[in-house]
Scaffold this active site. Structure first.
Site, mmCIF file in Angstrom:
data_model
loop_
_atom_site.group_PDB
_atom_site.id
_atom_site.type_symbol
_atom_site.label_atom_id
_atom_site.label_comp_id
_atom_site.label_asym_id
_atom_site.label_seq_id
_atom_site.Cartn_x
_atom_site.Cartn_y
_atom_site.Cartn_z
ATOM 1 N N PRO A 1 17.481 32.310 53.405
ATOM 2 C CA PRO A 1 17.023 33.648 53.787
ATOM 3 C C PRO A 1 17.485 34.719 52.804
ATOM 4 O O PRO A 1 16.747 35.663 52.516
ATOM 5 C CB PRO A 1 17.639 33.842 55.177
ATOM 6 C CG PRO A 1 17.787 32.456 55.718
ATOM 7 C CD PRO A 1 18.158 31.613 54.524
ATOM 8 N N TYR A 2 18.712 34.587 52.299
ATOM 9 C CA TYR A 2 19.195 35.538 51.290
ATOM 10 C C TYR A 2 18.253 35.568 50.084
ATOM 11 O O TYR A 2 17.830 36.636 49.629
ATOM 12 C CB TYR A 2 20.609 35.153 50.838
ATOM 13 C CG TYR A 2 21.036 35.849 49.569
ATOM 14 C CD1 TYR A 2 21.372 37.198 49.576
ATOM 15 C CD2 TYR A 2 21.093 35.161 48.355
ATOM 16 C CE1 TYR A 2 21.751 37.845 48.407
ATOM 17 C CE2 TYR A 2 21.468 35.797 47.188
ATOM 18 C CZ TYR A 2 21.798 37.138 47.214
ATOM 19 O OH TYR A 2 22.163 37.771 46.052
ATOM 20 N N GLY A 3 17.925 34.385 49.551
ATOM 21 C CA GLY A 3 17.031 34.329 48.407
ATOM 22 C C GLY A 3 15.675 34.929 48.702
ATOM 23 O O GLY A 3 15.064 35.569 47.840
ATOM 24 N N THR B 1 15.080 37.442 50.742
ATOM 25 C CA THR B 1 15.196 38.906 50.711
ATOM 26 C C THR B 1 15.328 39.429 49.289
ATOM 27 O O THR B 1 14.801 40.500 48.973
ATOM 28 C CB THR B 1 16.385 39.401 51.555
ATOM 29 O OG1 THR B 1 17.627 38.932 51.008
ATOM 30 C CG2 THR B 1 16.256 38.951 53.002
ATOM 31 N N SER C 1 25.404 34.205 43.750
ATOM 32 C CA SER C 1 24.383 34.723 42.858
ATOM 33 C C SER C 1 24.793 36.031 42.214
ATOM 34 O O SER C 1 24.193 36.435 41.244
ATOM 35 C CB SER C 1 23.071 34.926 43.615
ATOM 36 O OG SER C 1 23.251 35.840 44.648
#
Length: 332
Positions: free
Chosen positions: A155-157, A159, A331
């Site tokens: 989910p982070y990626g 966003t 990241s």
């Protein structure tokens, strides 16, 4: 292609963070007037105080405690030559589940509101902190270039990719006054690194003797980027000839976690204590950046080797964290 104006006045969102605080220091050193924006205040946040220690009180720097999701943004960016947007909620594992709404608000909605403000105030250039997480796994693909398929696995990626696409869409809108360079950072490390990130956790494990939680078998590979190199690319992006570009920023080599552990043992003179754990959702096996575009557009060349970067971070380490667990994907 367009060229941003000379950067005399800059805005840095996420100024109290890891990369943001290093960028603030570099811009001030160049004589740029900097307005920093962050939700954290050095008055009540020890990490913000530590990160901004060299900037606070310096001529040309002002810090605003504010929230890009709720506050009025135009007064902050009005008159800026460049806005460096580094504010975001990081981390792959915490982005699953109930916290996703906050990721969407802080990583996507905040970016959209900032873009609206930049366009309204005719800011010439926005530099966006994106992430290698937008690619997903590079296993078997070789170094990834910017035209490769984006397929985030967390989910982070998702966003970060949404924020990047939003920014490029704003830049490509007819008669848009704001051009965009989105930088896909690959695992940035160095002094002031977030406490949840790999190399800092490894070094603190050596300091404390508390085992490092290693997810997976350690053969996963990361393209580690020293923070000074990431900052050099970020500063260069403010004046690069570009309208709407995504650009990789990496360290130039993809190294296994086991190799990093070995190098840390050589540098510190002590083995990193490790506690093995299972692979986690969202973790990728390989990240590796093709830097051709960064070299051509930004004049970028990574200058700090992994061994030298680890030495610098080890020398700077002053805070011993009591909880050292390793997440295999960082990241920023």
């Amino acid at each position: 292609m367009s060229t941003a104006h000379c950067v005399e006045r800059a805005v840095v969102t996420g100024a109290a963070g890891f990369i943001g605080s290093h960028l603030v220091d570099a811009l001030l050193q160049r004589g740029t007037t900097v307005l920093g924006v962050d939700r954290r205040s050095p008055r009540d946040n020890a990490m913000a105080a530590e990160n901004l220690a060299s900037a606070l009180g310096r001529p040309g720097f002002r810090l605003v405690q504010g929230d890009l999701v709720t506050d009025e943004i135009k007064p902050w960016v009005d008159g800026a030559d460049a806005v460096f947007h580094l504010a975001a909620i990081p981390g792959v594992r915490p982005s699953w589940g109930d916290s996703f709404g906050e990721y969407v608000a802080c990583n996507v909605l905040a970016t959209q509101r900032l873009l609206d403000a930049c366009v309204s105030c005719s800011v010439p250039r926005l530099v966006l902190a994106s992430s290698s997480s937008v690619y997903g796994d590079a296993t078997g693909k070789g170094p990834l270039h910017e035209e490769c398929l984006t397929a985030p696995l967390s989910p982070y990626g998702v966003t970060k990719l949404a924020a990047e696409r939003l920014a490029l869409a704003y830049a490509l809108a007819p008669a848009s006054p704001t051009s965009v360079v989105a930088l896909r950072y690959f695992t940035v490390y160095g002094p002031r690194q977030r406490q949840d990130m790999a190399i800092g956790r490894m070094l603190r494990a050596v300091r404390t003797g508390q085992p490092l939680r290693l997810y997976g078998d350690g053969r996963q590979r990361r393209d580690f980027t020293y923070v000074a190199d990431a900052v050099a690319a970020t500063a260069a992006a403010a004046t690069a000839e570009a309208t709407a570009e995504a650009v990789n920023v990496g360290g130039g080599d993809s190294v296994s976690v086991l190799d990093v552990l070995s190098r840390i043992a050589e540098i510190t003179g002590a083995e990193v204590p490790v506690h093995g754990d299972t692979h986690q959702p969202g973790d990728v096996q390989v990240t590796e950046a093709d830097l051709t575009k960064a070299r051509e557009l930004l004049g970028y060349e990574p200058s700090v080797t992994l061994a030298e970067g680890i030495r610098r971070q080890w020398r700077s380490l002053s805070v011993v964290a009591p909880d050292d667990t390793y997440g295999s994907k960082e990241s920023r």
